[in-house]
Structure formats: structure tokens, C-alpha cells
Scaffold this motif. Structure first.
Motif, short mmCIF file in Angstrom:
data_model
loop_
_atom_site.label_atom_id
_atom_site.label_comp_id
_atom_site.label_asym_id
_atom_site.label_seq_id
_atom_site.Cartn_x
_atom_site.Cartn_y
_atom_site.Cartn_z
N SER A 118 0.78 -1.14 0.01
CA SER A 118 -0.14 0.26 -0.01
C SER A 118 0.82 1.38 0.00
N ALA A 119 1.79 1.12 0.99
CA ALA A 119 2.89 2.42 0.91
C ALA A 119 3.27 2.70 -0.26
N ALA A 120 3.69 1.78 -1.24
CA ALA A 120 4.77 1.90 -2.71
C ALA A 120 3.44 2.20 -3.46
N LEU A 121 2.18 1.77 -3.45
CA LEU A 121 1.31 2.27 -4.63
C LEU A 121 0.51 3.34 -4.33
N ALA A 122 0.24 3.99 -3.31
CA ALA A 122 -0.95 4.70 -2.81
C ALA A 122 -0.63 6.20 -3.39
N THR A 123 0.63 6.37 -3.66
CA THR A 123 0.84 7.78 -4.38
C THR A 123 1.08 7.84 -5.75
N LEU A 124 0.74 6.67 -6.40
CA LEU A 124 1.10 6.62 -7.85
C LEU A 124 -0.51 6.75 -8.42
N ARG A 125 -0.25 7.13 -9.83
CA ARG A 125 -1.62 7.24 -10.65
C ARG A 125 -1.32 6.75 -12.08
N ASP A 126 -2.57 6.45 -12.53
CA ASP A 126 -2.71 6.07 -13.99
C ASP A 126 -1.81 4.69 -14.31
N HIS A 127 -0.99 4.95 -15.28
CA HIS A 127 -0.19 4.05 -15.83
C HIS A 127 0.90 3.67 -15.06
N THR A 128 1.23 4.77 -13.96
CA THR A 128 2.39 4.36 -13.00
C THR A 128 2.11 3.47 -12.04
N ILE A 129 0.64 3.22 -11.80
CA ILE A 129 0.42 2.10 -11.09
C ILE A 129 0.81 0.54 -11.60
N ALA A 130 0.67 0.60 -12.90
CA ALA A 130 0.92 -0.66 -13.38
C ALA A 130 2.50 -0.67 -13.60
N ARG A 131 3.07 0.23 -13.68
CA ARG A 131 4.72 0.06 -13.41
C ARG A 131 5.03 -0.09 -12.07
#
Length: 486
Positions: free
Chosen positions: A393-406
Motif C-alpha cells: 500500500s505504501a508503495a502504490l498509494a501515491t501513484l496514478r494511472d499507468h504508473t500504478i502498473a509500473r
């Protein structure tokens, strides 16, 4: 947008996961169950494969190693492919590859055929988890990423617990073919479910594919993990069979780094610019240490029950169940709390609890009561439920759009590589210890106790990066640095 609902602005997201998100979560969990169960189910069939194919332990180990290497090779491609083809289409393809590979494994008449079809399985299985994380994170929005990671964590925790039980039962009641055939109806159900439930993809104009990155990273990861996974067979890191592929793989991986960061490479295979996001960097360090310690030590528990207490594979699997039950209790609570107060405090508490449980195992003997052992596993499960998914959660919570997939692709690579390293390290520690030990149950138990002590220390070290994870509710916005190159 593809497969995702538009995230709600910070502070206005509903507290609970709505029906739409839960329906999507059902698709992802079903895919994760297939992938994770298969890894653990096959682990109890290795002795059966030795008898059926008249093979050595090192030869049948390729049924596990081939699958792992396929995972390592395909995971880096997943982020680009999700952007290029859409998460729904790619998820359906991954299910088809996995189910088809499973059916072919069941039909294999020789060990080389089985290993080949396990590689096909791995190509599908390697995409299921990062794609599932991407689909869920987009569907729920960043405010509820802790809750959806808790949902996805259920099969990740229960697979290793119930996989050996299911595998042992299928082999005893039917034959080894059924540990693969069981994936076919699950795959058909998952394919139908996903085709109906997941929204249509609306793919943006395609990014260019990073061919040089693929040539460097995918073979690099596969060679590095091949070398590492051969350590238990040779008993030393310095054997040519280990050293050559591991070093070649490491050189390829290191060579990928400057290329991925080069300003002309706008769409690298793995976006290392994500490390400019502080939370992502800390989470990667925490996940690496945790996977080495916890997943590496995970192989010790069934081995202790089988070697020292003379339990069969089925009963050894049953005895591990308290760990899963402990995780089931804390995981939903940890998901909610991670969203509300940040993952830092949750992860630190979970790591402290796991350390206590692991330290309890460091005191075991050949006559330690089962109540004490099962209690220790339950305590570790309680801690596990509050650890791995909050780190995600800590890794992904501040990402958006295609950066989530990356981001989800990067975290899955880190977890896979670290778990493989941990497995090799603890196998060597145990093997070397047993060679020097008195060949009695008491002598063997003492070796297990020493190795569990090492595991407890390594788990405790995760407290250092965990201390720097966010300890308040995350501000759900992307660090502008994350978007460099996009």
C-alpha cells in the motif's frame, strides 16, 4: 479509462469498498489463487515426480525452478504490455496461458515435457499478480489501496498454508495429474468471470517498446535466479554452475540501470524513476528484506515437521494452518488502519509480532509441544497480516494511472527475486548445519533452532526501513518526480 473507476478526490472516498470494487476484487483473487496455489501444491509432489520419472531430486526441482524463471522473465514485460494492450485483455490472456499450461502439465509423459509446460504456466502466472494489483488499485482509488491490498493478500497468505494440504490430498486420493487438472475448471471460471465483470479497455496510443531493456533485464533476472536457485544443489555460491549464470545475470541487470535512467529512454521496461518517490523506495527496501527473511524461512516449517517430527506431507501442511488463520484475523484490520493512519505503524507492529513468533521457534527441540509450535505459527500469522500488504500500500498509494502498473510490476519483481534469494540462503544454512549435526532428532532440531534464530534477526532488521514508512494518512498525490519521462 481502462478497467478503472475514476479515483475519488482525497478525503471524499467512501470508507468501505463498494460492490463494484468487490466484484472486481473477486476476479483478481480467483486469478491469484490459481497462481499461488499452484506453486505450493507442486512442492509436495516432488517425491512423487522422482518415483514417476525415475529422476533425481535435482532433476525434479526443475519443475519448480522452470516456473520461477518464467515468472522472472515475464514480470518485467507486464507493465508495458498492460499500457499497450489494456489490463483486461492481458489478464484474460494470462488466465488462458496458465490454464492451458496446467492442462498440458497433466498430460506430460516425461520430466522434460513437464518442465516445458511448467514454463508455459509461469508465463501466465507471472502476469496474474502484477496485473491483479494494478486492476484493484485503479478500481478502488488511492484512498482505499490498503483495503484492496488486504483483499489481494488473502490468497497470497492462504496459498502457502492450504496448498500443501490440497496437494497431499489430491496425490493420495487420485494422482499427481490432478494437482494440475484442478486449475482447468478454476481457469474457465476465472476467464468467464473476468470477461463479464472487467470493463472494456480504452487503450491510449501505444508507448514504444524498450527492446534493449528486455534483452538486458528479462534474461538477466532469469540467469541470476537460475544461479541462486542452484546453490542448494551445489552447497556453495562459488561453484561454477552457480557463479557463472548469477554473475552474468547480475551484469545484465546492472547494465539495465543506466539505460533505464537515460533521458532518451522515455518508456523503460521497468521505470526506475519511480525510486524518486520516497515511499516507493522505502517500501522496496522493506519488501526486499522481508521477503528474504520470511519467505526464505517459510520452507523450514514443513521440513521441521517432516524431518524431526516424522509427519507426512499432508499433516505437515495441516500443522501450518494456524499461520493462515492468524493472518485472516489481522489482515482486514490492517488494511483499514493503513488507509486511516498510514502504513508505518502497522508494519512496525506486524514485524515486531513476527519476530516474537520466529524467536519462539528458535527455542524448539525434538520434543517441543505442538501447542507451543502451533501458537508460535499463529503469532507469526497475526504479524504477517499486518506486514506485506501495508508495505505494498505504501508503495502504490501515491501513484496514478499507468504508473500504478509500473509500480506493481516493480514490487512483484522485488518480491520474487528476494524470496528466491531467501529460499537459497536458508536452504544452504540448513543443509550445511545438518551435515555437521549429530544425526539424531535432537541434533537436527538444534540446527533448525539455530536457523530460525537467523530468520528472527533478519525479520527484526525490517524494522529499520519500516520506521521510515508514512505514519500518518497518505496525501494521495503523485510526486512529480514519478512522472519524469512520461
Amino acid at each position: 479509462m481502462s478497467t478503472e473507476t475514476t479515483p475519488t478526490p482525497a478525503g471524499t472516498a467512501p470508507e468501505k469498498l463498494d460492490r463494484g470494487v468487490l466484484v472486481v476484487a473477486g476476479v483478481v483473487v480467483l486469478g491469484a489463487i490459481m497462481s499461488i496455489l499452484d506453486i505450493t501444491v507442486v512442492s509436495v509432489a516432488l517425491q512423487t515426480f522422482q518415483r514417476e520419472f525415475d529422476a533425481t531430486p535435482a532433476q525434479v526441482a526443475w519443475t519448480m525452478t522452470g516456473y520461477t524463471l518464467a515468472l522472472a522473465a515475464v514480470i518485467p514485460l507486464t507493465g508495458w504490455a498492460a499500457d499497450r494492450f489494456g489490463t483486461k485483455r492481458l489478464y484474460l490472456l494470462a488466465i488462458v496461458l496458465f490454464a492451458a499450461g496446467s492442462a498440458l502439465c497433466a498430460l506430460a509423459t516425461s520430466l522434460p515435457m513437464l518442465v516445458t509446460f511448467r514454463v508455459l504456466q509461469g508465463l501466465g502466472g507471472g502476469m496474474l499478480m502484477p496485473l491483479g494489483m494494478t486492476i484493484l488499485t485503479r478500481a478502488a482509488g488511492p484512498e482505499r489501496v490498503g483495503r484492496v491490498m488486504a483483499v489481494l493478500g488473502i490468497p497470497m497468505l492462504l496459498g502457502p498454508i492450504f496448498g500443501p494440504i490440497l496437494g497431499g490430498w489430491l496425490i493420495d486420493a487420485a494422482s499427481w495429474h490432478w494437482i494440475f487438472l484442478i486449475n482447468v475448471p478454476i481457469g474457465v471460471a476465472a476467464l468467464t468471470y473476468a470477461a463479464i465483470v472487467l470493463p472494456r479497455d480504452h487503450v491510449e496510443p501505444s508507448e514504444t517498446f524498450d527492446w534493449l531493456g528486455m534483452v538486458l533485464l528479462s534474461p538477466g533476472l532469469a540467469l541470476f535466479l537460475y544461479g541462486i536457485s542452484t546453490i542448494p544443489e551445489t552447497g556453495t555460491f562459488f561453484a561454477t554452475k552457480v557463479l557463472v549464470p548469477a554473475l552474468v545475470g547480475a551484469v545484465l541487470i546492472v547494465s539495465f540501470v543506466p539505460w533505464a535512467l537515460h533521458r532518451r529512454n522515455r518508456h523503460p521496461l521497468i521505470d526506475l524513476r519511480l525510486f524518486q518517490n520516497r515511499n516507493m523506495t522505502i517500501a522496496v527496501v522493506a519488501m526486499s528484506l522481508f521477503a528474504v527473511a520470511f519467505f526464505g524461512a517459510g520452507l523450514l516449517f514443513p521440513l521441521y515437521f517432516q524431518m524431526v517430527r516424522h509427519e507426512d506431507a499432508l499433516h505437515a501442511g495441516v500443522l501450518l494452518a494456524p499461520q493462515g488463520f492468524g493472518a485472516m484475523i489481522t489482515m482486514p484490520i490492517a488494511g483499514v488502519l493503513a488507509d486511516r493512519i498510514g502504513p508505518g505503524k502497522i508494519v512496525m507492529t506486524g514485524i515486531a509480532v513476527i519476530t516474537v513468533g520466529m524467536a519462539m521457534f528458535a527455542t524448539l527441540t525434538d520434543t517441543t509441544s505442538y501447542a507451543f509450535l502451533l501458537g508460535s505459527l499463529f503469532v507469526m500469522g497475526l504479524g504477517m497480516g499486518g506486514t506485506m500488504m501495508p508495505i505494498m500500500s505504501a508503495a502504490l498509494a501515491t501513484l496514478r494511472d499507468h504508473t500504478i502498473a509500473r509500480g506493481s510490476t516493480l514490487m512483484n519483481i522485488v518480491q520474487q527475486v528476494a524470496a528466491s534469494i531467501g529460499t537459497a540462503v536458508f536452504t544452504v544454512l540448513l543443509t550445511n548445519g545438518l551435515q555437521d549435526a549429530v544425526p539424531t532428532p535432537a541434533g537436527q532440531a538444534a540446527v533448525f533452532g539455530d536457523v530460525f534464530l537467523v530468520a528472527a534477526v533478519l525479520v527484526a532488521l525490517v524494522l529499520v526501513p519500516a520506521f521510515f514508512l508514512p505514519r500518518r494518512k497518505l496525501a494521495h498525490q503523485v510526486d512529480p518526480a514519478v512522472m519524469v519521462g512520461h
